[in-house]
Scaffold this motif. Structure first.
Motif, PDB file in Angstrom:
ATOM      1  N   TYR A 184      46.007  35.001  36.859  1.00  0.00           N
ATOM      2  CA  TYR A 184      46.023  34.871  35.397  1.00  0.00           C
ATOM      3  C   TYR A 184      44.784  34.134  34.896  1.00  0.00           C
ATOM      4  O   TYR A 184      44.197  34.493  33.876  1.00  0.00           O
ATOM      5  N   PHE A 187      41.888  36.449  34.859  1.00  0.00           N
ATOM      6  CA  PHE A 187      42.012  37.352  33.707  1.00  0.00           C
ATOM      7  C   PHE A 187      41.553  36.640  32.429  1.00  0.00           C
ATOM      8  O   PHE A 187      40.772  37.189  31.640  1.00  0.00           O
ATOM      9  N   TYR A 191      38.388  37.913  30.229  1.00  0.00           N
ATOM     10  CA  TYR A 191      38.671  38.605  28.965  1.00  0.00           C
ATOM     11  C   TYR A 191      38.534  37.721  27.730  1.00  0.00           C
ATOM     12  O   TYR A 191      38.335  38.235  26.632  1.00  0.00           O
ATOM     13  N   GLU A 222      44.146  46.517  33.351  1.00  0.00           N
ATOM     14  CA  GLU A 222      44.041  45.274  34.123  1.00  0.00           C
ATOM     15  C   GLU A 222      45.285  44.411  33.948  1.00  0.00           C
ATOM     16  O   GLU A 222      45.804  43.854  34.913  1.00  0.00           O
ATOM     17  N   TYR A 223      45.759  44.315  32.712  1.00  0.00           N
ATOM     18  CA  TYR A 223      46.897  43.433  32.452  1.00  0.00           C
ATOM     19  C   TYR A 223      48.179  43.964  33.092  1.00  0.00           C
ATOM     20  O   TYR A 223      49.016  43.187  33.540  1.00  0.00           O
ATOM     21  N   ALA A 247      47.572  33.954  29.034  1.00  0.00           N
ATOM     22  CA  ALA A 247      47.062  35.311  29.271  1.00  0.00           C
ATOM     23  C   ALA A 247      47.752  36.308  28.340  1.00  0.00           C
ATOM     24  O   ALA A 247      47.114  37.217  27.798  1.00  0.00           O
TER      25      ALA A 247
END
Length: 296
Positions: A184, A187, A191, A222-223, A247
């Motif tokens: 996370y 990410f 992002y 991706e998520y 996230a």
């Protein structure tokens, strides 16, 4: 590239096509996937594989082949969307679901597939052939027992945990929370920077609809990988500063930023050879019905 292509097709069905009648002409799908560098042959091979796996079915209209989600495909997309767009962890009923099985060696393939399905649903491997979850997954378990015809090999319990340790120790034993947290954080690091850049570029009108389509699809792609690693634990069982919450909020804000121009591009490609009348008229990409708004 095959698996990657198939994975991207799943993302497009899940984030776009499910709101447009779940059906698309193969040529339109090829056109959409071209934006990500996937070629026609790769798309056709991936689609063929998805038909064999029971996710989609084909339908001929004249000399054109259309592909639509099967009932199983629709069910999986709905389940995935509900989890992807849920921002806040839910409250816990303080019950544990326990699935134990003894599947014979000659049914090893079923056993392996069942493990993958349990991971996807959010179960954790507590010990060999014993899987647990604090979430209400009775429906999912019953569907799996029916799907694999394994009622004689499994036992399913809904129970309280009486110790001697605390419930947190069950979590630590069954899920690699630290690894998930690190994913996370990766990410968020990647992002959050892109989000700020795209906010600026879009405000100046310097980002095309096709670029927004690529970025939104990549973002969801991706998520949604967290569906395979994050069990979606209730807030009582998560660390106080759980990165998954941050996230989720970042995902929601970034998604809304890209939503409208991305949908415009998708519809421009889709309407040329497909039936736009099948669009769900209650669907608004920017106010996605499954995005639960945080009160914070």
């Amino acid at each position: 590239m095959g698996a990657n292509t198939q994975s991207m097709i799943f993302t497009i069905y899940g984030d776009y096509l499910r709101h447009y009648g779940n059906k698309i002409w193969i040529g339109s799908l090829v056109r959409l996937l071209k934006e990500f560098g996937h070629n026609e042959q790769g798309v056709r091979v991936a689609v063929s594989r998805m038909v064999k796996q029971g996710w989609i079915q084909s339908e001929k209209q004249g000399n054109k082949s259309f592909y639509f989600l099967t009932e199983r495909g629709v069910s999986r997309m709905d389940e995935a969307a509900n989890r992807i767009f849920k921002l806040n962890p839910h409250e816990w009923d303080r019950k544990w679901r326990i699935l134990m099985y003894s599947i014979p060696e000659e049914k090893r393939q079923i056993r392996d597939e069942l493990r993958q399905e349990l991971l996807w649903s959010g179960f954790g491997s507590f010990s060999n052939a014993c899987w647990i979850s604090p979430n209400n997954l009775e429906k999912e378990v019953n569907l799996l027992i029916e799907k694999y015809d394994i009622s004689e090999y499994v036992d399913f319990f809904v129970s309280d945990y009486k110790g001697p340790k605390d419930s947190q120790s069950l979590v630590e034993k069954s899920w690699p929370l630290e690894e998930i947290e690190n994913k996370y954080e990766e990410f968020i690091s990647k992002y959050s920077k892109q989000f700020i850049v795209h906010q600026s570029v879009l405000s100046k009108g310097e980002m095309s609809d096709s670029e927004c389509f690529v970025e939104r699809t990549n973002l969801v792609h991706e998520y949604r990988k967290f569906l395979f690693i994050d069990p979606g634990l209730p807030k009582e069982l998560l660390p106080p500063m759980w990165s998954g919450n941050h996230a989720a909020l970042l995902f929601s804000q970034y998604y809304k930023l890209l939503a409208e121009p991305a949908s415009r591009f998708f519809e421009n490609v889709f309407e040329a050879d497909n039936d736009l009348r099948r669009k769900d008229h209650s669907y608004d990409a920017k106010n996605h019905p499954l995005i639960i708004h945080s009160k914070k």
